[in-house]
Design a protein around this motif. Sequence first.
Motif, PDB file in Angstrom:
ATOM      1  N   VAL A   1       0.855  -1.183   0.000  1.00 30.78           N
ATOM      2  CA  VAL A   1       0.000   0.000   0.000  1.00 30.78           C
ATOM      3  C   VAL A   1       0.891   1.234   0.000  1.00 30.78           C
ATOM      4  O   VAL A   1       1.915   1.286   0.689  1.00 30.78           O
ATOM      5  N   VAL A   2       0.516   2.214  -0.799  1.00 25.80           N
ATOM      6  CA  VAL A   2       1.229   3.487  -0.859  1.00 25.80           C
ATOM      7  C   VAL A   2       0.440   4.502  -0.057  1.00 25.80           C
ATOM      8  O   VAL A   2      -0.778   4.633  -0.237  1.00 25.80           O
ATOM      9  N   VAL A   3       1.122   5.218   0.822  1.00 20.12           N
ATOM     10  CA  VAL A   3       0.471   6.126   1.766  1.00 20.12           C
ATOM     11  C   VAL A   3       0.950   7.552   1.530  1.00 20.12           C
ATOM     12  O   VAL A   3       2.159   7.813   1.476  1.00 20.12           O
TER      13      VAL A   3
ATOM     14  N   GLY B   1      -2.320  -1.046  -3.308  1.00 17.03           N
ATOM     15  CA  GLY B   1      -3.409  -0.145  -2.957  1.00 17.03           C
ATOM     16  C   GLY B   1      -2.877   1.254  -2.724  1.00 17.03           C
ATOM     17  O   GLY B   1      -1.684   1.453  -2.476  1.00 17.03           O
ATOM     18  N   LEU B   2      -3.771   2.226  -2.815  1.00 18.23           N
ATOM     19  CA  LEU B   2      -3.407   3.621  -2.552  1.00 18.23           C
ATOM     20  C   LEU B   2      -4.243   4.131  -1.391  1.00 18.23           C
ATOM     21  O   LEU B   2      -5.478   4.080  -1.433  1.00 18.23           O
ATOM     22  N   LEU B   3      -3.583   4.605  -0.347  1.00 23.06           N
ATOM     23  CA  LEU B   3      -4.240   5.165   0.833  1.00 23.06           C
ATOM     24  C   LEU B   3      -3.820   6.618   0.966  1.00 23.06           C
ATOM     25  O   LEU B   3      -2.630   6.907   1.119  1.00 23.06           O
ATOM     26  N   VAL B   4      -4.781   7.545   0.882  1.00 25.65           N
ATOM     27  CA  VAL B   4      -4.442   8.964   0.946  1.00 25.65           C
ATOM     28  C   VAL B   4      -5.261   9.667   2.021  1.00 25.65           C
ATOM     29  O   VAL B   4      -6.437   9.367   2.237  1.00 25.65           O
ATOM     30  N   ASP B   5      -4.617  10.608   2.671  1.00 28.68           N
ATOM     31  CA  ASP B   5      -5.242  11.424   3.715  1.00 28.68           C
ATOM     32  C   ASP B   5      -5.669  12.748   3.089  1.00 28.68           C
ATOM     33  O   ASP B   5      -4.832  13.568   2.719  1.00 28.68           O
TER      34      ASP B   5
ATOM     35  N   VAL C   1      -8.320   4.034  -0.941  1.00 33.63           N
ATOM     36  CA  VAL C   1      -8.933   4.304   0.359  1.00 33.63           C
ATOM     37  C   VAL C   1      -8.530   5.709   0.776  1.00 33.63           C
ATOM     38  O   VAL C   1      -7.381   6.118   0.583  1.00 33.63           O
ATOM     39  N   VAL C   2      -9.485   6.443   1.338  1.00 32.78           N
ATOM     40  CA  VAL C   2      -9.247   7.841   1.697  1.00 32.78           C
ATOM     41  C   VAL C   2      -9.603   8.061   3.166  1.00 32.78           C
ATOM     42  O   VAL C   2     -10.620   7.554   3.651  1.00 32.78           O
TER      43      VAL C   2
END
Length: 375
Positions: free
Chosen positions: A160-162, A189-193, A221-222
């Motif tokens: 996963v990339v954060v 997966g891509l997880l971004v804030d 995912v956000v």
Amino acid sequence: MAFGWIDEQAELRRRAGLVRTLRPRPADSPLLDLASNDYLGLARHPAVTAGAADAARAWGGGATGSRLVTGTTELHGELERELAAFCGFEAALVFSSGYAANLAAVTTLGPHGSLIVSDAGNHASLIDGCRLARGATQVVGHAHPDGVRKALGPHEGPAVVVSDTVFSVDGDAAPLTALAEACREHGAGLLVDDAHGLGVLGDGGRGAPYAAGLAGADDVVVTVTLSKSLGSQGGAVLGPRRVIDHLVNAARTFIFDTGLAPAAAGAALAALRLLRREPGRAARARAVAAELHARLITAGLEAVRPDAAVVSVRAPSPEEAVRWATDCRTAGLAVGCFRPPSVPDGVSRLRLTARADLSGAEIERAVRVIDEARP
């Protein structure tokens, strides 16, 4: 002596100009506020405060327990459904803070045997999530998709990339489209804030992932906060239903934490509905940021071009940054002051919030005060 080392640490902070102190503000502060994260000016909006009051009267002062016991009310479910729909995702899960939401997302999506690729400029909550996760973490250069590709290349297994979508220090935006492409090349997966994007970027403030065409993707995912553009408190994770169901069953900051207070949920829901009725607030926040930046540059200050609502002004040193912010406060202007270790590059800054409700006269006044108070 027990805790004797604390005195040594305090002295080191004092010498480096890095001492932090609490400064309680009155309810009716006379200061012009460019320090808060109230991007849309909704924290005191009558509809938002009424939403908080109505929820407290209906549900009580607290959630009374964890979300899996008594802490989930019908109001929480309503907020989750409307937040997911607004941002373009299948489902949402509300937490007691944005920090807790980030810890939950990173730790549950970075299990043992996985690789977590983290941007060097990420917020502390994402960094702490990486530290707590059982997967291996590799930090890559700031906003560097090729660095992400290089990190993912040799890894076999879940990854996963954060990243933040908008970085809180300089207000610069992550290259979300390029990051998503890098992730998809390697099945990650891509997880971004999107704490600083929700309410400011995207159609009517639907956020940076929406603007990048990533909303609703099954590999994205956000996380968001309810404490910035929505003027309330709390956080949420948005994504595919199966990811949200996994968090309900595996996220420790969800399972073992008391649910978000009903008043905060009610305020956030009222703010979200207000934003849907008044989508122009997002564009106004961006316009204020652009005007602030242009005026600061014209005044000869070193300001970073904003991609959202954060405007950063470089300071010569931590001590001079503190003095600069203090002199601004004395002149009636509240500004943020970011110093190490809060800034990853070690450069101290004034951090300005471009609120949607700032008038042209207030923008002019703010720039004049900052210019006159410069070191």
